[in-house]
Write a protein that holds these residues in place. Structure first.
Motif, PDB file in Angstrom:
ATOM      1  N   PRO A  48       0.968  -1.251  -0.070  1.00 38.18           N
ATOM      2  CA  PRO A  48      -0.050  -0.047   0.116  1.00 38.18           C
ATOM      3  C   PRO A  48       0.914   1.184  -0.171  1.00 38.18           C
ATOM      4  CG  PRO A  48      -0.133  -1.010   2.095  1.00 38.18           C
ATOM      5  CD  PRO A  48       0.597  -1.994   1.059  1.00 38.18           C
ATOM      6  N   LYS A  49       2.121   1.088   0.541  1.00 34.78           N
ATOM      7  CA  LYS A  49       3.048   2.261   0.644  1.00 34.78           C
ATOM      8  C   LYS A  49       3.432   2.656  -0.890  1.00 34.78           C
ATOM      9  CE  LYS A  49       4.269   1.797   5.337  1.00 34.78           C
ATOM     10  NZ  LYS A  49       5.438   1.758   6.280  1.00 34.78           N
ATOM     11  N   LEU A  50       3.389   1.871  -1.691  1.00 34.48           N
ATOM     12  CA  LEU A  50       4.168   2.316  -3.047  1.00 34.48           C
ATOM     13  C   LEU A  50       2.865   2.824  -4.061  1.00 34.48           C
ATOM     14  CD1 LEU A  50       6.175  -1.106  -4.091  1.00 34.48           C
ATOM     15  CD2 LEU A  50       7.100   1.021  -3.160  1.00 34.48           C
ATOM     16  N   LYS A  51       3.563   3.921  -4.784  1.00 34.30           N
ATOM     17  CA  LYS A  51       2.585   4.459  -5.834  1.00 34.30           C
ATOM     18  C   LYS A  51       1.982   3.541  -6.752  1.00 34.30           C
ATOM     19  CE  LYS A  51       2.667   8.611  -3.704  1.00 34.30           C
ATOM     20  NZ  LYS A  51       3.328   8.013  -2.320  1.00 34.30           N
ATOM     21  N   ILE A  52       0.823   3.644  -7.066  1.00 34.58           N
ATOM     22  CA  ILE A  52       0.130   2.614  -8.003  1.00 34.58           C
ATOM     23  C   ILE A  52       0.840   2.733  -9.316  1.00 34.58           C
ATOM     24  CG2 ILE A  52      -1.762   4.232  -8.995  1.00 34.58           C
ATOM     25  CD1 ILE A  52      -2.266   0.527  -7.804  1.00 34.58           C
ATOM     26  N   VAL A  53       1.405   3.810  -9.725  1.00 34.33           N
ATOM     27  CA  VAL A  53       2.072   4.009 -11.173  1.00 34.33           C
ATOM     28  C   VAL A  53       3.019   2.809 -11.151  1.00 34.33           C
ATOM     29  CG1 VAL A  53       3.660   5.775 -10.397  1.00 34.33           C
ATOM     30  CG2 VAL A  53       2.891   5.780 -12.911  1.00 34.33           C
ATOM     31  N   GLN A  54       3.660   2.592  -9.958  1.00 31.36           N
ATOM     32  CA  GLN A  54       4.781   1.760 -10.254  1.00 31.36           C
ATOM     33  C   GLN A  54       4.240  -0.051 -10.581  1.00 31.36           C
ATOM     34  OE1 GLN A  54       8.302   1.554  -7.953  1.00 31.36           O
ATOM     35  NE2 GLN A  54       7.417   2.905  -6.224  1.00 31.36           N
ATOM     36  N   ILE A  55       2.940  -0.036 -10.619  1.00 26.83           N
ATOM     37  CA  ILE A  55       2.422  -1.409 -11.056  1.00 26.83           C
ATOM     38  C   ILE A  55       2.736  -1.748 -12.609  1.00 26.83           C
ATOM     39  CG2 ILE A  55       0.216  -0.617 -11.881  1.00 26.83           C
ATOM     40  CD1 ILE A  55      -0.681  -3.259 -10.329  1.00 26.83           C
TER      41      ILE A  55
END
Length: 462
Positions: free
Chosen positions: A91-98
């Motif tokens: 949850p801490k990672l930004k969704i754009v990294q997916i």
């Protein structure tokens, strides 16, 4: 249930759903299974409203794919389930990294699956399980096979009890589907996030974390901040003047200049393309000048004012393109491309609004990217949930625009309206209509797991 148990369970479910089947309802069921597993096994991590929203959109996207089975609903399903898993696990990672992580794991999973120590637990058996396995299964099985061979040579009838039948198993398909199911399940449940993603995650924050350092940060080493600020002011003044002239000429050509009807389509597409590139470059200019220090520079008042004027002028350009596209629709009716233009222009307006917020609220460039990822996702969901082909057909028939048989036959999911219109007006879509009816027939006669449920509610053409 541990991670390796989930991987094997999902692999088995995938095999049962896709063995000897085409893509259809089976993918929707598999998506619902993944969504259900995430909700059940990781429910303690559901701490935000976004988790619940993603669960709902995942379920709706699975149902949309079960109904339509097209690319838009497939993309919505994939993004929804992946977003839910990513948001739950990291949850801490930004969704754009997916997006880079999906690509990266698609490659690295081929090698990581062989690193058994990373995903298979090392267990020491302290009970008598191994002894029981050998004593009660392995040894009897060995003797059973040996004596079966001996007895088979002595009696043809005995041998025929076990050999005079064949199993309807496509071994090649079974192996391929099994491997694919394991690969997808492994990549989904045991995906790898490089350490650099955590280290650089702060670069994707919406807020500046080191304001004091950013204030003194210049873009070019050979220019100090004062010269760079003045350069930005000059650049934006010139760009605003050029854009103002372009808006005047653009609107004159669109609304006052007489254009031959035969050239209207090409001219409109060319002008819309110009607007698209203009908006993308406009956002790029703002992100270039307000990526750091100028967000907090008290002397950059004129630069910020010019930037806001630049945003407003680009907004006027979008409004002009929106009006022209609407005029084009009124002349020629709806198509997928014209709806796509509306979608892009709406996204562009939203993007400019967030660019404005970025400047006024002193946000990072990543703030704009983070927000637009969610709006892009929302656009994909909307595209997958709505029957645009049927909407286009009904609108065009009602206004009697672009109702050529081949065009209507080439649209998706409009079959009831298309058939009724063709029958009423004695029309023939020729090869396009024939191919469309063949596709309907294929879906209606395939097995349930390979179906798109939309076709089940269509009558067979007489």
């Amino acid at each position: 249930m541990k991670k390796h148990h989930i991987i094997f369970a999902c692999s088995l479910i995938f095999l049962l759903l896709f063995y000897k089947e085409d893509l259809g309802v089976n993918l929707s069921i598999f998506g619902l299974v993944l969504t259900g597993f995430v909700c059940y096994f990781f429910q303690d991590r559901f701490s935000e409203r976004s988790h619940l929203i993603l669960v709902v959109t995942s379920v709706l996207s699975c149902l949309a794919f079960a109904w339509y089975g097209d690319f838009a609903s497939f993309l919505a399903l994939a993004m929804s389930v992946l977003f839910l898993q990513f948001k739950t696990q990291d949850p801490k990672l930004k969704i754009v990294q997916i997006f880079p992580l999906v690509f990266l794991n698609g490659i690295t999973s081929l090698g990581r699956v062989l690193m058994f120590k990373q995903w298979l637990p090392e267990k020491k058996i302290h009970n008598n399980f191994a002894k029981k396995l050998v004593a009660f299964f392995v040894i009897p099985a060995i003797f059973l096979v040996l004596f079966f061979i001996v007895y088979s040579f002595g009696s043809n009838h005995f041998s025929s009890l076990f050999t005079d039948y064949t199993l309807d198993i496509n071994l090649g398909n079974l192996i391929i589907i099994g491997i694919l199911g394991f690969y997808i399940s492994f990549s989904f449940w045991n995906y790898w996030v490089p350490e650099v993603c955590y280290e650089k995650n702060e670069l994707l924050d919406n807020e500046f974390s080191n304001i004091a350092e950013v204030k003194n940060q210049n873009t070019f080493s050979f220019l100090d901040l004062d010269f760079e600020r003045k350069s930005g002011v000059i650049t934006l003044i010139l760009l605003n003047l050029m854009l103002l002239v372009f808006i005047v000429t653009y609107n004159y050509e669109q609304f006052f200049e007489v254009v031959e009807k035969s050239n209207l389509s090409a001219d409109t597409h060319q002008r819309v393309n110009s607007v698209i590139f203009s908006i993308l470059m406009a956002v790029g200019v703002i992100m270039f000048y307000f990526k750091g220090g100028f967000n907090f520079d008290k002397k950059a008042v004129h630069l910020k004012t010019l930037a806001k004027i630049w945003i407003v002028l680009n907004g006027l350009l979008i409004v002009s393109a929106f009006i022209k596209n609407s005029e084009y629709v009124s002349y020629f009716g709806l198509t997928y491309k014209r709806l796509g233009v509306y979608a892009f222009l709406i996204l562009a307006i939203i993007g400019l609004v967030y660019v404005f917020f970025k400047i006024t609220k002193q946000k990072t460039n990543a703030y704009l990217i983070n927000q637009m990822v969610w709006y892009f996702y929302a656009t994909v969901l909307l595209c997958s949930y709505v029957n645009w082909g049927n909407l286009i057909t009904n609108y065009n028939i009602s206004v009697n625009k672009t109702v050529e048989p081949r065009f209507l036959s080439d649209l998706n999911f409009n079959d009831d309206a298309r058939r009724e219109y063709f029958l009423k007006n004695n029309l023939d879509g020729k090869s396009t209509e024939i191919r469309r009816e063949e596709i309907i027939d294929e879906y209606q006669n395939t097995t349930f797991l390979s179906k798109a449920l939309y076709y089940e509610f269509l009558n067979k053409k007489k």
